[in-house]
Design an enzyme around this catalytic site. Structure first.
Site, PDB file in Angstrom:
ATOM      1  N   ASP A 110      32.417  28.713  84.048  1.00 36.24           N
ATOM      2  CA  ASP A 110      32.771  27.435  84.677  1.00 36.24           C
ATOM      3  C   ASP A 110      31.683  27.021  85.673  1.00 36.24           C
ATOM      4  O   ASP A 110      30.502  27.356  85.473  1.00 36.24           O
ATOM      5  CB  ASP A 110      34.155  27.614  85.345  1.00 36.24           C
ATOM      6  N   HIS A 162      35.689  22.569  90.378  1.00 39.98           N
ATOM      7  CA  HIS A 162      36.386  22.856  89.118  1.00 39.98           C
ATOM      8  C   HIS A 162      36.560  24.363  88.904  1.00 39.98           C
ATOM      9  O   HIS A 162      37.656  24.837  88.576  1.00 39.98           O
ATOM     10  CB  HIS A 162      35.557  22.216  87.998  1.00 39.98           C
ATOM     11  N   SER A 195      41.529  21.344  81.162  1.00 42.21           N
ATOM     12  CA  SER A 195      40.829  22.333  81.985  1.00 42.21           C
ATOM     13  C   SER A 195      41.784  23.114  82.869  1.00 42.21           C
ATOM     14  O   SER A 195      41.520  24.265  83.200  1.00 42.21           O
ATOM     15  CB  SER A 195      39.845  21.629  82.930  1.00 42.21           C
TER      16      SER A 195
END
Ligand SMILES: *[C@@H]1O[C@H](CO)[C@@H](O)[C@H](O)[C@H]1NC(C)=O
Ligand SMILES: *[C@@H]1O[C@H](CO)[C@@H](O)[C@H](O)[C@H]1NC(C)=O
Ligand SMILES: *[C@@H]1O[C@H](CO)[C@@H](O)[C@H](O)[C@H]1NC(C)=O
Ligand SMILES: *[C@@H]1O[C@H](CO)[C@@H](O)[C@H](O)[C@H]1NC(C)=O
Length: 752
Positions: A150, A209, A540
């Protein structure tokens, strides 16, 4: 447009040499550099070769590079891979690649793709209760390592503290590039693979994220987690005792496949058990999809790989990550809304959502103005500056969701123009699906039907007014069915392999609260506010929920293969929502399998599924050959040495998958399956078929009798069209039940 684009491309090809001739630099180098790009090259080692070390292997990989590259200033080799693929990535010109393709051992090459990135309440919503160690025998995921591929991580966050964490298991071989003081028994590994370079900088999360997804998968228990005072509770990941290994491959520009492969290569070597990738590109054949190929190599080494289905719904055939050895995760809602009600001047109340809940918003009605009425075509979406010339001062402004403008940014436009509040209306494609976003002004996002009522009211009243009332976090499904598949979640059928039903499973992916780096603005418009948690949405966010659940299953069943874990998750999934109705989609209509997959994940059932549909890596070879791929293409994916003619070919739907998808013409189709008993040693299962409309289904045999754990039984399902519904997709299911277990497979039939 089409012809114009091709002409532009054609002209640039013609012009390139001219430009180069006029330049003064060293000619050859210059031309190479201009046309050079990164390719991922798959190669087959000469029969009988055993590399004694990575030096050996790299030497062999370098032998494929063009001899002239030795004199070139920029290094050509990007990565030499050793674990998940047989091959390397290198910077090459088209001509050099063509020359390389003639070399012995070359299989296949693709240009590097840049792929886009796609909680307090979720553990309880998923039925994970603290006292059970979340699920029986799982011990909160103790001893399991989850690799997050990620944007990196913010290491000092309380979600990544190591209170109560044991040291990493002995098999762990990874490293921490933050330095020993920032890694601990929770965060055991941290590395960067960005733009072809390894470990140049520690994997600091500059986007947020990666911190969010890591804490969703395996964050610690953190009391009093909240965002702007909402969604308050004890935050924890799905597997709060699992270890985290961070592989940063994504930046604000996306994630390169060459870097993703390098991270997966390292993760497998490091000893991770689960890989979580909230990343995905458009569907392409598996031999060209390097993320899928890397996932195959990881699966072969026993690593479970879970990936995002994509955020391109609700349109059909928009999935990412369709390979059958990957768990493809769709996103659904939870039974939590953070309510912002709209009260219209005519007394009608519309329930919307906003994370920002100002307590002092006046209850006096304010004039309502529809941004679209400005006459500016961009104004409906409240694009930056589009409200100039419209008097919105002190008014409630109605904006439409979409138009490539983020909802929070739409609010920023309204705020900048002097509006008092915003009502954000869904378009028809988003139906009832709203987000609890951290808006910059008092706001409420409402569904499409409510938006229609709102615009009708504005149209009929010369003097429309509204006010907003903020009611905080509302749990339960009183007014909203949950879980429901959300509008943005990508939909099947699979483009690469329609004989495999995708997505596989749904999990929570809407308005998810999880850890956030205080150094990163929680949205572009959060103007100066910093927070240690944030609420965001996406497949996600659904993916790390499933990665954490896979870690719980791995802890409970260390001997299960990735396919067995996946089967357990799929055959036990819920098909009914919390009110006992079929799980719906954004329009409150029953969700199709192409939206929902096998169902909504039910981790407490998944730990004890009774039967599993198991697969070894070898089982995928005849399946891939059956897709019509050449032997070289299949070799690039599987690193097998033989040819498709020797291993044979099977129809896609004969892969031993936990769901069934067939394309049915006038001839009948017979599908083979093998189930393995992982439940009570002595058990008898009987088949019950819910026929897809227009299809006759027979199962043979209809009873399966087991006398030992690990015992396998075969059965077949024969499907025949009864002659109606051409072009339609018809859905049914096959359920094997014993006195204790229910093992369900959805059946999707495309009638031709
Ligand atoms: C990536 O690396 C290449 C050389 O390998 C360099 O030219 C380019 O500027 C780098 N890009 C970034 C964003 O660092
Ligand atoms: C519009 O409605 C507001 C609030 O109900 C009221 O104060 C105002 O007088 C109305 N104006 C007109 C033109 O009817
Ligand atoms: C957050 O955004 C605001 C406004 O856009 C900006 O002034 C601020 O520097 C940003 N903070 C960080 C940490 O990026
Ligand atoms: C199931 O079928 C396969 C061939 O498709 C066969 O090799 C295997 O022995 C069968 N297993 C059982 C338990 O009958």
């Amino acid at each position: 447009m089409g012809p114009n684009i091709s002409i532009v491309a054609f002209v640039s090809v013609l012009l390139l040499p001219t430009v180069l001739l006029l330049s003064t630099g060293p000619m050859v180098l210059c031309r190479d550099d201009a046309a050079m790009q990164t390719y991922i090259v798959h190669v087959r080692s000469p029969a009988g070769t055993v590399f004694t070390g990575s030096e050996d292997r790299q030497e062999w990989h370098r032998s494929f590079l063009p001899p002239t590259s030795m004199s070139s200033s920029a290094p050509r080799m990007v990565y030499s891979y050793g674990n998940v693929i047989s091959g390397f990535s290198a910077r090459l010109t088209r001509e050099e690649l063509e020359a390389m393709a003639a070399k012995e051992g070359f299989l296949h090459a693709n240009p590097d793709r840049i792929l886009p990135l796609q909680t307090t309440h979720t553990p309880e919503f998923l039925g994970l209760h603290l006292q059970d160690g979340f699920i029986k025998g799982s011990n909160f995921g103790r001893g399991v390592i989850i690799g997050m591929v990620d944007t990196g991580i913010f290491p000092n966050h309380p979600s990544f503290g190591d209170d109560g964490m044991p040291p990493p298991p002995a098999k762990w071989k990874g490293r921490c590039d933050f330095g020993a003081s920032l890694c601990n028994n929770k965060l055991i590994g941290a590395r960067t693979f960005v733009n072809g370079t390894v470990g140049k900088s520690p994997p600091v999360d500059k986007e947020g994220h990666g911190t969010h997804t890591a804490s969703t998968a395996a964050g610690q228990f953190v009391k009093g987690a909240e965002m702007l005072g909402e969604a308050l509770g004890t935050a924890s990941g799905m597997a709060p005792r699992a270890h985290l290994a961070i592989y940063k491959v994504c930046t604000d520009e996306g994630c390169a496949e060459s870097d993703i492969l390098a991270a997966m290569d390292a993760a497998v070597d490091d000893g991770v058990d689960v890989l979580s990738l909230s990343i995905g590109g458009v569907s392409i054949p598996f031999y060209a999809d390097n993320l899928a190929i890397g996932a195959f190599g990881a699966m072969e080494k026993g690593v479970f790989v879970s990936c995002a289905a994509g955020n391109n719904g609700p349109f059909s055939e928009t999935l990412s990550n369709e390979a059958p050895w990957i768990l493809t995760v769709a996103a659904s809602t939870m039974d939590r809304s953070i309510r912002a009600s709209v009260k219209l001047g005519n007394g009608v109340v519309l329930n919307g959502e906003s994370l920002y809940q100002p307590k002092d918003f006046p209850s006096t009605p304010l004039p309502l103005v529809y941004a679209e009425s400005s006459g500016n075509p961009d104004a409906a979406f409240c694009d930056d500056g589009s409200l100039d010339g419209l008097d919105v001062k002190g008014k409630v402004v109605v904006c439409v969701r979409g138009g490539y403008v983020g909802g929070i940014d739409e609010g920023k436009t309204v705020k900048d123009a002097g509006g008092a509040a915003m009502i954000l209306m869904n378009q028809v494609v988003d139906g009832f699906c709203t987000f609890a976003d951290p808006h910059v002004l008092p706001a409420s996002q409402i569904g499409y039907a409510d938006g229609t009522a709102l615009t009708a009211y504005i149209g009929s009243s010369g003097n429309a007014t509204a006010t907003l009332a903020f009611q905080g976090t509302v749990l339960g499904t009183g007014s909203t069915p949950a879980p429901a598949v959300t509008s943005f979640s990508s939909r099947g059928p699979s483009g690469a392999s329609p004989g495999i039903l995708k997505p596989d499973i749904s999990g929570p992916g809407v308005s998810i609260l999880a850890a956030w780096p205080p150094t990163v603005n929680s949205s572009s418009a959060m103007a100066g506010r910093s927070a240690t948690f944030n609420v965001i949405s996406g497949t996600s966010m659904a993916t790390p929920h499933l990665s954490g659940i896979a870690a719980l299953l791995r802890a409970a069943h260390p001997d299960w293969s990735p396919a067995a874990i996946k089967s357990a998750i799929m055959t036990t999934a819920d098909t009914l929502d919390r009110r006992g109705n079929p799980i719906t989609d954004q329009n409150r209509l029953p969700a199709t399998y192409f939206a929902l997959g096998s169902g909504h994940v039910n981790p407490t059932k998944a730990v004890d599924p009774g039967l599993v549909y198991d697969l070894t890596s070898d089982n995928y070879v005849p399946y891939l050959c059956g897709l019509g791929y050449t032997s070289k293409q299949v070799q690039a994916i599987t690193r097998m040495s033989g040819s498709c003619d020797t291993v044979g070919r099977i129809p896609q739907w004969d892969l031993n998958y936990p769901s069934i998808s067939v394309i049915l013409g006038s001839a009948s189709v017979t599908v083979k399956r093998t189930v393995k008993n992982v439940g009570a040693a002595s058990s008898v299962y009987t088949a019950k078929v819910y026929n897809p409309p227009g299809v006759a289904v027979s199962v043979e045999p209809r009873t399966l009798q087991f006398s030992a754990v690990g015992e396998e039984k075969n059965y077949t399902v024969t499907l025949k069209s009864t002659g109606s519904g051409e072009g339609a997709v018809s859905e049914g299911q096959l359920v094997w039940s014993s006195s204790k277990y229910v093992v369900r497979s959805p059946i999707s039939v495309t009638l031709q």
